[in-house]
Design an enzyme around this catalytic site. Structure first.
Site, short mmCIF file in Angstrom:
data_model
loop_
_atom_site.label_atom_id
_atom_site.label_comp_id
_atom_site.label_asym_id
_atom_site.label_seq_id
_atom_site.Cartn_x
_atom_site.Cartn_y
_atom_site.Cartn_z
N GLU A 1 1.76 1.71 -3.37
CA GLU A 1 0.67 2.28 -4.40
C GLU A 1 0.49 3.62 -4.06
O GLU A 1 0.50 4.54 -5.14
CB GLU A 1 -0.45 1.47 -3.83
CG GLU A 1 -1.65 1.85 -4.62
CD GLU A 1 -2.82 1.21 -4.38
OE1 GLU A 1 -2.92 0.11 -3.34
OE2 GLU A 1 -4.00 1.22 -5.05
N GLU B 1 -14.42 -12.68 -5.51
CA GLU B 1 -12.73 -12.49 -5.71
C GLU B 1 -11.84 -13.23 -5.14
O GLU B 1 -10.87 -13.27 -5.60
CB GLU B 1 -12.70 -10.84 -5.49
CG GLU B 1 -13.31 -9.76 -6.29
CD GLU B 1 -14.78 -9.58 -5.37
OE1 GLU B 1 -15.35 -10.25 -4.75
OE2 GLU B 1 -15.45 -8.24 -5.53
N CYS C 1 -10.69 -1.58 14.41
CA CYS C 1 -11.02 -3.18 14.67
C CYS C 1 -11.32 -3.38 16.34
O CYS C 1 -12.09 -4.44 16.44
CB CYS C 1 -9.91 -3.99 14.22
SG CYS C 1 -9.56 -3.78 12.29
N SER D 1 -7.76 1.58 -2.13
CA SER D 1 -6.59 0.83 -2.60
C SER D 1 -6.86 -0.53 -3.03
O SER D 1 -7.61 -1.04 -2.66
CB SER D 1 -5.64 0.69 -1.30
OG SER D 1 -4.61 -0.46 -1.34
N CYS E 1 -8.90 -2.26 4.06
CA CYS E 1 -8.50 -3.19 4.78
C CYS E 1 -10.00 -3.68 5.64
O CYS E 1 -10.23 -4.71 6.00
CB CYS E 1 -7.72 -2.87 5.88
SG CYS E 1 -6.28 -2.32 5.68
N GLU F 1 -16.62 -10.94 3.62
CA GLU F 1 -15.31 -10.86 2.75
C GLU F 1 -14.69 -12.22 2.20
O GLU F 1 -14.63 -12.37 0.96
CB GLU F 1 -14.44 -9.79 3.51
CG GLU F 1 -13.11 -9.72 2.66
CD GLU F 1 -12.17 -8.93 3.36
OE1 GLU F 1 -11.94 -9.40 4.55
OE2 GLU F 1 -11.36 -8.25 2.87
N GLU G 1 0.90 -1.11 -0.02
CA GLU G 1 0.08 0.15 -0.03
C GLU G 1 0.56 1.16 0.13
O GLU G 1 0.49 2.50 -0.61
CB GLU G 1 -0.79 -0.03 0.96
CG GLU G 1 -2.00 1.02 0.94
CD GLU G 1 -3.51 0.48 1.77
OE1 GLU G 1 -3.71 -0.65 2.41
OE2 GLU G 1 -4.24 1.34 2.26
N LYS H 1 -16.02 -9.64 7.93
CA LYS H 1 -14.98 -10.33 7.34
C LYS H 1 -15.66 -11.92 6.68
O LYS H 1 -14.80 -12.48 6.12
CB LYS H 1 -13.91 -10.82 8.52
CG LYS H 1 -12.59 -9.49 8.82
CD LYS H 1 -11.72 -9.31 7.70
CE LYS H 1 -11.20 -8.13 7.85
NZ LYS H 1 -10.26 -7.63 6.64
#
Lengths: 164, 585
Positions: free
Chosen positions: B283, B368, B506, B320, B300, B363, B280, B360
C-alpha cells in the site's frame, strides 16, 4: 444529562441567545483557563448551562466535555437545569435553622409542590437552600431573587409566595 | 552537576538532588512510604494522604508526594501520629468501599487491599452511607464499578495527560463526587477509545476489562472447535503473573498452556503481522508511486483508529486500509482455515484472540468484522484474562515445557514479533518495502532509530530506486494528538507514520499485567528488550520471507493487494465525531 432536552436547541438560530453565546466564545477561543468565566457568562445568557451549551463551550475552549461537566457540577452556582423566574433561597444557617427554617422550607415545598433544587412546572419558582446569608438577626430568612423576607412564620409563607 | 542538598529522614542524614520531593528522597533511601493516588509526573496531587509524614517545624502532617525536600529538613515517616493518620485515612476510604474483597476481580492484586494489609488496618471505625451506583456495562471493552472507586484520580490523569482523550473527569463534589465519562454518559456512548490505560492504573476494581473467560471456558467445554491466536506482546509479559522476572519470554510455555486449556489449534498473530506487512508495504509503495494520500498512517492499534475517527476525521484517508493483524487472522480463520484445513462452516469455529489490549475487544465487535452474523474474532481475552484462565485451570506457566504454534497460521518471522513494541511495525514494513523497491537485500536489518520507549521517533531511510523515505513513530495518544495538530497546522513531510495508542506500543497495552506505578518504565524496558531478543534470534526476520505467508498467497489469496486479499484483509473507517451522541445530520 442524557434525556433532559434543551428547548432552545430546536429553535436553532432563531434564538438570539445563541448568537450572544457565540460572541462570548469568540473572545475566549482556545483559552482553557477561562472555563469558569465562560460558564458564568453562558449562564447569564441562558439562566443555566444546558448540555448543548456545555458542548459549545468545550469545543470553543478546547476542553474535554467531561471537564466542562465536572466544573459545572462542582460549583453550586451553576445549574444544569432551567431555573425559574424567581429563585427562592431558604437559609439553613444555624440561626435560621434553630428558629424554624426547616418548617418554613417544608411549607414552601408543600405550597409549590416541588423539592429542593427543583423548579415548578410553570417555570415560575426554583427552590434552593443556602448557607448563612448574614441576616441572622432576622432569622428565619428566605430570599426571593433580590427580596429578603425575615422572621418568616410558617403561616405567612402562602401570603409571601402570592406576591409573585 | 545536579545541585545536592542534605536532609534528615528517620534520623539518617541523606544527600538528595535539589528539587526532589520528600517521597522521592525517602524511596531512594529505602524508606517505603506508602502511596495510593501518586503517579510520578502524571498524578502528583496529594489527594489520598496516605503518604503523610511529620516534618519538624511544620504544622500538621505533610503529604510527602507534593512536598519539596529542603536543606536541613527533619522528616519522620514512622511516628505514632503518622501511623495513626495513615490508618485513619485508609479506614475512611474503606468506610465507603464494598466489603466484597473475596469475590472481587482485584482480590490479591488490589492496591487498597494491600495498603490496608501493609498498614495493619484491623477495623473500620466509621460507619456511614455507602455509594450505591449502577455498573457501567455499556461496551465490550471496559466495565466501570463506581462503588469501588476511591477517587484517587489516577485514571483521570492518565486519560487526560497521557492519552489526551479526556473522556473521564470528576464531577459533583464531596460525598457525591464521582468519576464520570463525558457529561454523565455511559462509556460506550462517548469518545472513549478503550485503550484501557485507566484500567491498567486503577488501584481497585473500579475499572476493569470486560471478563470473557467464562465464555471461552464454556466454548471449549462444549466441545466446540475453538482456535486461538496470541499477539506478540503477550509472550513477554504474561510470565509476570506467574512470578517470573519482568520481560520473561514464555512463548513455548504459553503454547503448551493453551493446548492444556483445550484449544483445538494455537496460532500466532505474528503470522498475520507478517501478512499485514506485505499488504501495508505494498500500500505504501502504491501510494508513493501513484501520488496517493501520504503520509500513510498505520492502523493496527484499534485505540488509535478510534481516536482518529473521533478527533481527526481529516486524517482518516491517511489510515492504512489494512485490517489489524488480529482481524486479518480472524478473517483467515473463518475463511481459509475453515475451508481448507478444518473443513467446517465458519459458524462452527470459535475464534479467540489473546491480546495485550482492551480496545481489541471493541475492535472484534466492530460491524466491519462481522459477516452474515459470524464474527471473525468471537472473543478477545487480555493477557491478564489468559493468566486468570491458566490459574483457574491449575496451569503453572513457569513450570511448563515449551511447544510450537500450529502450522501454517503459527509460522512467523522476527518482523512479526516486533509489532509488540512501538516502532516495530515501521521497522518490519521498511525491511520489506526496501527489498521490494531496491530489489536487493537490506544490509542492516536493525532500524534502531525507531526503537525504544520515547513517544516520538523519526528516521530517514535511503531507498535505492525511490529516494529518501521519511518516517515517524509515535506512541501514546497525547503524543499522537500533539503530532497530528502540528501536521495539521504545518503540513507533513513524512511518507509513513506508525501510531500506537499506548505509550511504548502494545507491550504497555491496557490489557497487560499491571505494574506498580513506580516500576512501569522498568517493566516496559524489560518487555522491549525481550521482543527484540526474540527477533534477533530468528533465522527469518523479514515478513516477505515467511514461507507460510508465501504459500497462503500462492494457494489462496492470489497476489499481494489483489482482489481476494483486498476483500479479506482490508477494511474502512467511520467518522464518529467529538460528541458521538449527537444525531448524525
Amino acid at each position: 444529562m442524557p434525556g433532559s432536552k434543551c428547548q432552545c436547541a430546536s429553535q436553532g438560530e432563531l434564538d438570539p441567545r445563541w448568537e450572544q453565546l457565540e460572541e462570548i466564545l469568540a473572545a475566549y477561543k482556545g483559552d482553557a483557563g477561562a472555563l469558569i468565566q465562560v460558564l458564568h457568562a453562558a449562564q447569564d445568557v441562558f439562566g443555566y448551562v444546558s448540555e448543548e451549551v456545555q458542548e459549545k463551550v468545550a469545543e470553543a475552549l478546547g476542553v474535554p466535555i467531561s471537564e466542562v461537566y465536572g466544573v459545572a457540577t462542582f460549583y453550586s452556582l451553576f445549574s444544569l437545569k432551567p431555573r425559574g423566574q424567581y429563585k427562592i433561597g431558604v437559609c439553613l444557617g444555624t440561626a435560621c435553622y434553630v428558629r424554624g427554617a426547616a418548617q418554613v422550607l417544608a411549607e414552601i415545598e408543600k405550597q409549590l409542590g416541588v423539592k429542593v433544587n427543583d423548579t415548578t412546572g410553570d417555570g415560575k419558582f426554583t427552590l434552593e437552600v443556602t448557607r448563612c446569608i448574614g441576616a441572622c438577626g432576622l432569622a428565619p430568612v428566605i430570599t426571593i431573587n433580590e427580596d429578603v423576607y425575615g422572621r418568616l412564620q410558617v403561616d405567612k409563607v402562602k401570603e409571601v409566595l402570592a406576591k409573585y | 552537576m545536579q545541585e545536592m542538598i542534605k536532609l534528615t529522614i528517620d534520623n539518617r542524614v541523606i544527600d538528595a538532588p535539589k528539587g526532589s520531593t520528600v517521597l522521592q528522597v525517602a524511596r531512594q533511601a529505602g524508606v517505603a512510604i506508602p502511596t495510593l493516588c501518586y503517579m510520578e509526573k502524571i498524578n502528583e496531587i496529594g489527594a489520598c494522604r496516605v503518604c503523610v509524614v511529620e516534618v519538624a517545624g511544620y504544622r500538621g502532617l505533610q503529604a510527602s508526594c507534593v512536598l519539596e525536600a529542603a536543606p536541613g529538613m527533619v522528616v519522620r515517616t514512622n511516628t505514632p501520629l503518622v501511623r495513626q493518620a495513615r490508618r485513619v485515612n485508609v479506614e475512611l476510604l474503606l468506610s465507603n468501599h464494598p466489603d466484597s474483597c473475596l469475590t472481587c476481580r482485584r482480590n490479591t492484586s488490589c492496591e487498597l487491599q494491600k495498603l490496608s494489609h501493609d498498614l495493619s488496618v484491623s477495623k473500620v471505625s466509621y460507619v456511614g452511607e455507602k455509594t450505591d451506583l449502577p455498573l457501567d456495562l455499556s461496551n465490550k471493552s471496559l466495565v466501570r464499578d463506581p462503588n469501588k472507586c476511591i477517587l484517587c484520580r489516577r485514571c483521570v490523569a492518565v486519560c487526560h495527560e497521557v492519552q489526551n482523550v479526556g473522556v473521564i473527569s470528576v464531577s459533583a463534589r464531596g460525598f457525591h463526587s464521582i468519576i464520570t465519562p463525558d457529561a454523565n454518559r455511559q462509556l460506550g456512548d462517548t469518545t472513549c477509545v478503550f485503550c484501557g490505560q485507566c484500567a491498567a492504573v486503577c488501584p481497585t476494581a473500579a475499572i476493569t476489562e470486560v471478563d470473557s473467560t467464562e465464555q471461552v471456558f464454556r466454548a471449549i467445554g462444549n466441545k466446540m472447535h475453538v482456535v486461538v491466536q496470541v499477539a506478540p506482546a503477550v509472550r513477554v509479559a504474561i510470565g509476570e503473573e506467574f512470578g517470573l522476572p519482568r520481560g520473561a519470554i514464555t512463548t513455548g510455555q504459553m503454547v503448551t498452556g493453551l493446548r492444556m486449556l483445550g484449544f483445538t489449534a494455537v496460532f500466532d498473530t505474528d503470522f498475520a503481522a507478517d501478512l499485514t506487512i506485505l499488504e501495508e508495504a505494498n500500500e505504501l509503495i502504491q501510494r508513493v508511486k501513484t501520488n496517493g494520500t501520504l503520509p500513510l498512517m498505520t492502523s493496527c492499534s484499534p485505540g488509535w483508529v478510534k481516536f482518529v475517527e473521533h478527533f481527526y476525521p481529516e486524517f482518516m484517508g491517511h489510515l492504512s486500509s489494512c485490517k489489524s493483524p488480529m482481524q486479518m487472522m480472524g478473517a483467515l480463520i473463518k475463511s481459509y482455515y475453515a475451508e481448507k484445513i478444518a473443513n467446517l462452516p465458519p459458524q462452527q469455529i470459535v475464534s479467540v484472540a489473546i491480546m495485550p489490549c482492551t480496545a481489541k475487544k471493541f475492535e472484534a465487535n466492530r460491524p466491519e468484522f462481522t459477516h452474515a452474523g459470524v464474527q471473525d474474532v468471537d472473543f478477545v481475552l487480555t493477557t491478564r484474562e489468559l493468566a486468570s484462565m491458566f490459574k483457574v485451570a491449575g496451569i503453572d506457566l513457569a513450570r511448563l515445557p515449551t511447544d510450537e504454534f500450529d502450522a501454517p497460521l503459527g509460522i512467523s518471522t522476527g518482523a512479526g514479533v516486533i509489532f509488540g513494541a512501538s516502532g516495530g511495525v515501521m521497522e518490519a514494513a521498511l525491511r520489506t518495502a526496501y527489498e521490494w523497491i531496491a530489489e536487493k537485500p537490506l544490509a542492516k536489518l536493525d532500524l534502531t532509530a525507531v526503537r525504544g520507549l520515547e513517544g516520538v521517533k523519526e528516521a530517514v531511510v535511503d531507498v535505492p530506486n525511490l529516494g529518501q523515505v521519511k518516517v515517524a513513530v509515535v506512541s501514546g495518544l497525547a503524543n499522537a494528538d500533539k503530532f497530528l495538530a502540528r501536521q495539521k497546522a504545518e503540513g507533513s513531510s513524512y511518507n509513513f507514520i506508525e501510531f500506537m495508542a499506548c505509550p511504548g506500543g502494545c507491550l504497555g497495552g491496557g490489557g497487560q499485567p499491571r505494574m506498580k506505578p513506580n516500576e512501569a518504565s522498568l517493566g516496559k524496558e524489560a518487555r522491549l528488550k525481550s521482543i527484540y531478543a526474540i527477533d534477533q534470534e530468528l533465522l527469518l526476520r523479514k515478513s516477505h520471507e515467511n514461507p507460510a505467508v508465501q504459500k497462503l498467497y500462492a494457494d489462496y489469496l492470489g497476489s499481494v493487494g489483489g482482489e481476494k486479499a483486498h476483500h479479506l484483509l482490508h477494511t474502512s473507517y467511520t467518522t464518529r465525531g467529538r460528541f458521538p451522541w449527537r444525531k448524525q445530520s
